[in-house]
Design an enzyme around this catalytic site. Structure first.
Site, PDB file in Angstrom:
ATOM      1  N   ASP A  60       6.038  -2.040 -10.966  1.00 45.12           N
ATOM      2  CA  ASP A  60       5.086  -1.101 -10.358  1.00 45.12           C
ATOM      3  C   ASP A  60       3.848  -1.923 -10.042  1.00 45.12           C
ATOM      4  O   ASP A  60       3.118  -2.341 -10.949  1.00 45.12           O
ATOM      5  CB  ASP A  60       4.764   0.025 -11.338  1.00 45.12           C
ATOM      6  CG  ASP A  60       3.764   1.033 -10.773  1.00 45.12           C
ATOM      7  OD1 ASP A  60       3.020   0.692  -9.822  1.00 45.12           O
ATOM      8  OD2 ASP A  60       3.689   2.165 -11.296  1.00 45.12           O
ATOM      9  N   SER A 146      -1.422  -3.779   8.418  1.00 45.15           N
ATOM     10  CA  SER A 146      -0.816  -2.871   9.384  1.00 45.15           C
ATOM     11  C   SER A 146      -1.681  -2.838  10.630  1.00 45.15           C
ATOM     12  O   SER A 146      -2.855  -3.216  10.600  1.00 45.15           O
ATOM     13  CB  SER A 146      -0.729  -1.460   8.779  1.00 45.15           C
ATOM     14  OG  SER A 146      -0.394  -0.487   9.749  1.00 45.15           O
ATOM     15  N   TYR A 159      -4.543   5.587   3.937  1.00 46.03           N
ATOM     16  CA  TYR A 159      -3.658   4.487   4.334  1.00 46.03           C
ATOM     17  C   TYR A 159      -4.407   3.472   5.196  1.00 46.03           C
ATOM     18  O   TYR A 159      -4.359   2.263   4.933  1.00 46.03           O
ATOM     19  CB  TYR A 159      -2.457   5.053   5.095  1.00 46.03           C
ATOM     20  CG  TYR A 159      -1.488   3.998   5.570  1.00 46.03           C
ATOM     21  CD1 TYR A 159      -0.625   3.372   4.684  1.00 46.03           C
ATOM     22  CD2 TYR A 159      -1.430   3.635   6.910  1.00 46.03           C
ATOM     23  CE1 TYR A 159       0.267   2.403   5.109  1.00 46.03           C
ATOM     24  CE2 TYR A 159      -0.534   2.673   7.351  1.00 46.03           C
ATOM     25  CZ  TYR A 159       0.313   2.069   6.447  1.00 46.03           C
ATOM     26  OH  TYR A 159       1.185   1.101   6.879  1.00 46.03           O
ATOM     27  N   LYS A 163      -5.284  -0.478   4.199  1.00 50.07           N
ATOM     28  CA  LYS A 163      -4.776  -1.599   4.989  1.00 50.07           C
ATOM     29  C   LYS A 163      -5.917  -2.436   5.569  1.00 50.07           C
ATOM     30  O   LYS A 163      -5.782  -3.659   5.720  1.00 50.07           O
ATOM     31  CB  LYS A 163      -3.856  -1.087   6.096  1.00 50.07           C
ATOM     32  CG  LYS A 163      -2.548  -0.488   5.575  1.00 50.07           C
ATOM     33  CD  LYS A 163      -1.733  -1.511   4.788  1.00 50.07           C
ATOM     34  CE  LYS A 163      -0.393  -0.973   4.361  1.00 50.07           C
ATOM     35  NZ  LYS A 163       0.427  -1.974   3.642  1.00 50.07           N
TER      36      LYS A 163
END
Length: 268
Positions: A60, A146, A159, A163
């Site tokens: 993890d 990304s 998100y 990124k």
């Protein structure tokens, strides 16, 4: 073939999608690969399929103690680490119970996305640097950012934020290692829409699938999804000695999406 011979490389999020594809490419090029994920059955199956020089390890990425245990195992078994692909990540939309826009996303959801994406990348870099320093290993760290790390995404605020932070931290890591005189490079990659299983529920089947694909790639100058193999090819380059002068770079793999606006019908 053999571009990564004798290199020991960790891949996070190796069970599926880009992580799996990069793990396969690294292994094909001669690397010893440590496949990590929380999806234990899947990385065990992949390690068994790849055979020699492939090892599965449950991880993890948001838990520092697990990173410490992993690095201890790598050091005792191989005596060195030559590469890390920090790939594990979530969008936050997989099991979202509410919106992810900047006005309404919950603090809990915000923290969960950052714990996996950003904290996981930070911890990977931290402990990889420490192991490479201890073992005097030259290494390459590749961080998965990304397209969303370069532009805003209104419906996925956490998100996009995570990124973007990975993009910046990559440069910090590269500069720090250079400042310390460590032979460790760190670069980030920025894919756009890459055809992986995560897209399947959104694409549907039959004629509707083709229509959905057309809508998704409408803003891409190349009018298609990217392929996992195309991302893996860049990751192999960055992990290899061929890229020894590439450091703190950000590489977009997006079919030209971020180049600017274009007329989608100009060629008709």
């Amino acid at each position: 073939m053999g571009r990564l011979n004798a290199k020991v490389i960790i891949i996070t999020g190796a069970a599926r999608g880009i992580g799996e594809g990069v793990a396969r490419a690294y292994h094909t090029e001669g690397a010893t690969v440590i496949l990590t994920d929380i999806l234990v059955d899947e990385i065990n199956a992949l390690a068994k399929e790849l055979g020699e020089r492939a090892f599965a390890y449950e991880l993890d990425v948001s838990k520092e103690g697990q990173w410490q245990d992993l690095m201890g195992w790598v050091e005792s078994k191989f005596g060195r680490l030559n590469g890390l692909f920090n790939n594990a990540g979530i969008t936050g939309l997989e099991a979202a119970t509410g919106p992810h826009d900047p006005e309404n996303v919950s603090l809990e959801d915000w923290h969960r996305v950052h714990a996996v994406n950003l904290d996981g990348t930070f911890l990977g870099c931290k402990h990889a640097i420490q192991l490479m320093r201890r073992t005097q290993s030259a290494g390459s760290i590749v961080n998965m950012s990304s397209r969303s790390g370069l532009v805003g995404i209104p419906g996925a605020a956490a998100y996009a934020s995570s990124k973007a932070a990975i993009r910046n931290h990559t440069k910090t890591v590269a500069l720090y290692c250079a400042q310390e005189g460590l032979p460790i490079r760190c670069n980030s990659i920025h894919p756009a829409a890459i055809m992986t299983p995560i897209w399947e529920p959104m694409l549907g089947e039959g004629a509707q699938r083709e229509e959905n694909i057309k809508k998704i790639v409408a803003d891409c100058p190349m009018h298609r999804f990217g392929e996992v193999s195309e991302v893996a090819a860049v990751c192999v380059l960055l992990a290899s000695d061929e890229a020894n002068y590439m450091n703190a770079s950000e590489i977009t793999i997006d079919g030209g999406v971020l180049a600017g606006s274009f007329n989608a019908n100009a060629g008709d």
